[in-house]
Write an enzyme that holds these catalytic residues in place. Sequence first.
Site, PDB file in Angstrom:
ATOM      1  N   ASP A 127      81.804  34.636  92.651  1.00 42.47           N
ATOM      2  CA  ASP A 127      81.415  33.383  93.310  1.00 42.47           C
ATOM      3  C   ASP A 127      80.193  33.621  94.196  1.00 42.47           C
ATOM      4  O   ASP A 127      80.301  33.699  95.421  1.00 42.47           O
ATOM      5  CB  ASP A 127      82.617  32.881  94.125  1.00 42.47           C
ATOM      6  N   LYS A 133      77.424  31.609  94.295  1.00 43.27           N
ATOM      7  CA  LYS A 133      76.829  30.332  94.735  1.00 43.27           C
ATOM      8  C   LYS A 133      75.315  30.458  94.864  1.00 43.27           C
ATOM      9  O   LYS A 133      74.726  30.169  95.919  1.00 43.27           O
ATOM     10  CB  LYS A 133      77.442  29.866  96.049  1.00 43.27           C
ATOM     11  N   ILE A 160      64.719  29.145  93.932  1.00 43.61           N
ATOM     12  CA  ILE A 160      63.820  28.655  92.889  1.00 43.61           C
ATOM     13  C   ILE A 160      64.264  29.240  91.537  1.00 43.61           C
ATOM     14  O   ILE A 160      64.931  30.280  91.492  1.00 43.61           O
ATOM     15  CB  ILE A 160      62.345  29.014  93.190  1.00 43.61           C
ATOM     16  N   ASN A 166      63.000  30.962  89.108  1.00 46.18           N
ATOM     17  CA  ASN A 166      62.681  32.352  88.771  1.00 46.18           C
ATOM     18  C   ASN A 166      63.593  33.334  89.515  1.00 46.18           C
ATOM     19  O   ASN A 166      64.054  34.325  88.953  1.00 46.18           O
ATOM     20  CB  ASN A 166      61.201  32.611  89.118  1.00 46.18           C
ATOM     21  N   THR A 167      63.866  33.016  90.774  1.00 47.23           N
ATOM     22  CA  THR A 167      64.701  33.918  91.582  1.00 47.23           C
ATOM     23  C   THR A 167      66.160  33.855  91.141  1.00 47.23           C
ATOM     24  O   THR A 167      66.843  34.881  91.037  1.00 47.23           O
ATOM     25  CB  THR A 167      64.560  33.546  93.075  1.00 47.23           C
ATOM     26  N   THR A 207      84.050  22.150  99.526  1.00 42.93           N
ATOM     27  CA  THR A 207      85.268  21.419  99.890  1.00 42.93           C
ATOM     28  C   THR A 207      85.545  21.376 101.397  1.00 42.93           C
ATOM     29  O   THR A 207      86.507  20.755 101.823  1.00 42.93           O
ATOM     30  CB  THR A 207      86.484  22.021  99.156  1.00 42.93           C
ATOM     31  N   ARG A 218      96.089  23.485  98.799  1.00 43.26           N
ATOM     32  CA  ARG A 218      96.981  23.815  99.903  1.00 43.26           C
ATOM     33  C   ARG A 218      98.423  23.455  99.527  1.00 43.26           C
ATOM     34  O   ARG A 218      98.785  22.277  99.433  1.00 43.26           O
ATOM     35  CB  ARG A 218      96.579  23.028 101.175  1.00 43.26           C
ATOM     36  N   GLN A 255      89.178  23.680 105.250  1.00 43.18           N
ATOM     37  CA  GLN A 255      89.093  22.819 104.073  1.00 43.18           C
ATOM     38  C   GLN A 255      89.449  21.374 104.448  1.00 43.18           C
ATOM     39  O   GLN A 255      90.361  21.139 105.239  1.00 43.18           O
ATOM     40  CB  GLN A 255      90.059  23.300 102.973  1.00 43.18           C
ATOM     41  N   GLY A 287      92.913  30.879  98.199  1.00 38.73           N
ATOM     42  CA  GLY A 287      92.672  32.071  99.012  1.00 38.73           C
ATOM     43  C   GLY A 287      93.732  32.259 100.060  1.00 38.73           C
ATOM     44  O   GLY A 287      94.816  32.793  99.806  1.00 38.73           O
TER      45      GLY A 287
HETATM   46  O1  C5P Z   1      91.178  30.320 101.602  1.00 39.53           O
HETATM   47  P1  C5P Z   1      90.821  29.150 100.727  1.00 39.53           P
HETATM   48  O2  C5P Z   1      91.938  28.751  99.774  1.00 39.53           O
HETATM   49  O3  C5P Z   1      90.283  27.973 101.496  1.00 39.53           O
HETATM   50  O4  C5P Z   1      89.639  29.723  99.813  1.00 39.53           O
HETATM   51  C1  C5P Z   1      88.895  28.907  98.940  1.00 39.53           C
HETATM   52  C2  C5P Z   1      87.867  29.758  98.261  1.00 39.53           C
HETATM   53  O5  C5P Z   1      87.119  28.914  97.392  1.00 39.53           O
HETATM   54  C3  C5P Z   1      86.861  30.438  99.190  1.00 39.53           C
HETATM   55  O6  C5P Z   1      86.611  31.742  98.661  1.00 39.53           O
HETATM   56  C4  C5P Z   1      85.620  29.587  99.094  1.00 39.53           C
HETATM   57  O7  C5P Z   1      84.445  30.364  99.199  1.00 39.53           O
HETATM   58  C5  C5P Z   1      85.738  29.005  97.693  1.00 39.53           C
HETATM   59  N1  C5P Z   1      85.091  27.708  97.477  1.00 39.53           N
HETATM   60  C6  C5P Z   1      85.380  26.575  98.204  1.00 39.53           C
HETATM   61  N2  C5P Z   1      84.719  25.391  97.964  1.00 39.53           N
HETATM   62  C7  C5P Z   1      83.815  25.325  96.985  1.00 39.53           C
HETATM   63  C8  C5P Z   1      83.531  26.456  96.219  1.00 39.53           C
HETATM   64  C9  C5P Z   1      84.211  27.641  96.491  1.00 39.53           C
HETATM   65  O8  C5P Z   1      86.245  26.625  99.079  1.00 39.53           O
HETATM   66  N3  C5P Z   1      83.229  24.172  96.706  1.00 39.53           N
END
Ligand code: C5P
Length: 240
Positions: A61, A63, A67, A69-70, A125, A186, A195, A215
Amino acid sequence: MTGIFCAIDAGNMQDAQDMVRKLSRVDIGIKIGLELFVAEGPFCVERLRELKGGNTPVFLDLKLHDIPNTVAGAVRAAVRCRADFITIHSSGGTAMMRAAIDAAQDAALQFSCPLPALLGVTVLTHMDDSDLESVGQQKPAGDQVLRLAQLADSAGLQGVICSPLEIASLRAKLSSRMKLVVPGIRPEGSAAGDQKRTLTPQAAADLGADYLVIGRPITQSADPAKTAQDILDSLKRNAA
Ligand code: C5P
């Protein structure tokens, strides 16, 4: 059935390995994010996959957002980690997403690595309508998610990251090949933390998520393996 990735949001390899060992018998994938990747480097991806079991799906992940190219250069390097999924920000636009797709295909051929699925991050989120307004973006969040997901679809990505609240509208409007990967999960009674756009695992699965990203409700529970297995079992019961 809906799959699960556990976010291994650890700051160092020792903590990450400890968590992956605890989860070793549970049939879930692992998600490696920026915290661990920046701290420990690309080798952590292969190492954690081996520890969890060679066939474990791995989600890198990163993210990426820069630009074209990078981002293309970063994707070329990330392909060598042999992750199954890699994230880029859809808000980087069509040219950036297409450059990432081309780079992934080139690198997979050049380095004889599996071709990862590229997923587009839509709206994170932890952001609700007022957060979006504060950064000058269109609200409500659901509209902005749909706009970015459709852009990702037309650019040719294999899926998007969305909150559980957007699953139904995206399912109805995106190509059927698009995978919906859903954080903001959750279980009943667990803390929301940062969140904001959340649902339970069962509700997100019923709405049609392909994968849930979970997570802290797993990693910060007293018994991560049991918590993850209980969630997996509840999804299996629902799917039966
Ligand atoms: O601990 P939790 O359940 O909130 O973790 C959610 C995971 O999902 C984190 O690693 C976070 O970086 C990732 N994530 C997110 N929202 C997004 C994309 C990824 O919470 N839109």
